[in-house]
Motif scaffolding. Structure first.
Motif, PDB file in Angstrom:
ATOM      1  N   PHE A 138      -9.103  -6.532  33.388  1.00 35.97           N
ATOM      2  CA  PHE A 138      -7.942  -6.284  34.237  1.00 35.97           C
ATOM      3  C   PHE A 138      -6.861  -5.600  33.422  1.00 35.97           C
ATOM      4  O   PHE A 138      -6.769  -5.776  32.207  1.00 35.97           O
ATOM      5  N   ALA A 139      -6.096  -4.767  34.097  1.00 39.71           N
ATOM      6  CA  ALA A 139      -5.067  -3.978  33.433  1.00 39.71           C
ATOM      7  C   ALA A 139      -3.731  -4.232  34.104  1.00 39.71           C
ATOM      8  O   ALA A 139      -3.643  -4.322  35.332  1.00 39.71           O
ATOM      9  N   VAL A 140      -2.712  -4.349  33.268  1.00 38.06           N
ATOM     10  CA  VAL A 140      -1.369  -4.658  33.758  1.00 38.06           C
ATOM     11  C   VAL A 140      -0.389  -3.600  33.255  1.00 38.06           C
ATOM     12  O   VAL A 140      -0.600  -3.004  32.196  1.00 38.06           O
ATOM     13  N   PRO A 141       0.701  -3.370  33.980  1.00 35.54           N
ATOM     14  CA  PRO A 141       1.687  -2.398  33.529  1.00 35.54           C
ATOM     15  C   PRO A 141       2.331  -2.756  32.190  1.00 35.54           C
ATOM     16  O   PRO A 141       2.622  -1.862  31.395  1.00 35.54           O
ATOM     17  N   ALA A 171      -5.964  -5.297  29.510  1.00 29.79           N
ATOM     18  CA  ALA A 171      -5.428  -4.108  28.842  1.00 29.79           C
ATOM     19  C   ALA A 171      -3.997  -3.869  29.287  1.00 29.79           C
ATOM     20  O   ALA A 171      -3.649  -4.093  30.453  1.00 29.79           O
ATOM     21  N   THR A 172      -3.189  -3.395  28.351  1.00 28.54           N
ATOM     22  CA  THR A 172      -1.811  -3.053  28.639  1.00 28.54           C
ATOM     23  C   THR A 172      -1.352  -1.958  27.685  1.00 28.54           C
ATOM     24  O   THR A 172      -1.880  -1.827  26.588  1.00 28.54           O
ATOM     25  N   VAL A 173      -0.400  -1.168  28.151  1.00 31.98           N
ATOM     26  CA  VAL A 173       0.163  -0.108  27.318  1.00 31.98           C
ATOM     27  C   VAL A 173       1.347  -0.697  26.553  1.00 31.98           C
ATOM     28  O   VAL A 173       2.493  -0.565  26.943  1.00 31.98           O
ATOM     29  N   ASN A 174       1.009  -1.411  25.511  1.00 38.48           N
ATOM     30  CA  ASN A 174       1.985  -1.974  24.579  1.00 38.48           C
ATOM     31  C   ASN A 174       1.367  -1.925  23.191  1.00 38.48           C
ATOM     32  O   ASN A 174       0.145  -1.859  23.062  1.00 38.48           O
ATOM     33  N   ASP A 208      -3.311  -0.695  24.260  1.00 28.87           N
ATOM     34  CA  ASP A 208      -3.522   0.733  24.509  1.00 28.87           C
ATOM     35  C   ASP A 208      -2.173   1.435  24.390  1.00 28.87           C
ATOM     36  O   ASP A 208      -1.631   1.963  25.350  1.00 28.87           O
ATOM     37  N   GLY A 209      -1.616   1.390  23.177  1.00 27.79           N
ATOM     38  CA  GLY A 209      -0.247   1.823  22.944  1.00 27.79           C
ATOM     39  C   GLY A 209       0.096   3.219  23.406  1.00 27.79           C
ATOM     40  O   GLY A 209       1.226   3.475  23.809  1.00 27.79           O
ATOM     41  N   ASN A 210      -0.850   4.135  23.376  1.00 31.31           N
ATOM     42  CA  ASN A 210      -0.590   5.511  23.793  1.00 31.31           C
ATOM     43  C   ASN A 210      -1.143   5.824  25.178  1.00 31.31           C
ATOM     44  O   ASN A 210      -1.183   6.987  25.578  1.00 31.31           O
TER      45      ASN A 210
END
Length: 164
Positions: free
Chosen positions: A38-41, A74-77, A100-102
């Motif tokens: 699952f992916a979060v903002p 997963a998150t973009v942090n 997933d920082g980028n």
């Protein structure tokens, strides 16, 4: 957006687990066994922190009983923020995290969403997938604010319907 039957892409990410943060690839994390992904903002954001992640933590045993071998968020942090979030939420050791920082994996999956209007930049659309041996079996993307289609209860229902 990635479709059912597609292989997961291979993108460089950081895996945050109880063992720390390591450089790896998305297909190495998501490519073996039955994975609830699952992916979060964003880590610590209200809906992600209060509604989305806690549902997976609370339903970990049920997901595993349904055959899920790995639960991945997963998150973009950056990995420092992700590790702090995993620790504070009580998820570390139960759920693995992709930092997933980028937003490279978000883009490769076709799940990138622009939150620039709220000052957050490019992030994941709130979503979830069931992946078996690196092949996407189901994709769930929220079409409105909140956690419905991509929450743990919806994933459990999908597992019951499709994988049992």
């Amino acid at each position: 957006m990635i479709d059912r039957g597609s292989p997961v892409p291979s993108v460089g990410v950081k895996l945050v687990s109880a063992d720390g943060a390591t450089d790896t690839t998305s297909d190495a994390i998501l490519g073996t066994g039955l994975v609830a992904f699952f992916a979060v903002p964003g880590a610590f954001t209200p809906t992600c922190h209060v509604n989305h992640l806690p549902g997976f933590v609370a339903n970990e045993a049920k997901l595993r009983a349904a055959g899920v071998e790995r639960i991945v968020c997963a998150t973009v942090n950056d990995h420092h923020v992700v590790k702090a979030w995993a620790e504070v939420s009580g998820a570390l050791g139960k759920i693995d995290f992709i930092a997933d920082g980028n937003a490279e994996l978000a883009e490769a999956l076709g799940l990138m969403k622009d939150f620039s209007a709220s000052g957050m930049g490019l992030r994941y659309a709130r979503s979830a997938m069931l992946i078996r041996d690196g092949i996407v079996g189901a994709v769930f993307v929220e079409d409105a604010p909140g956690v419905n289609a991509s929450g743990a209860p919806a994933i459990l229902m999908a597992l019951e319907a499709a994988y049992n």
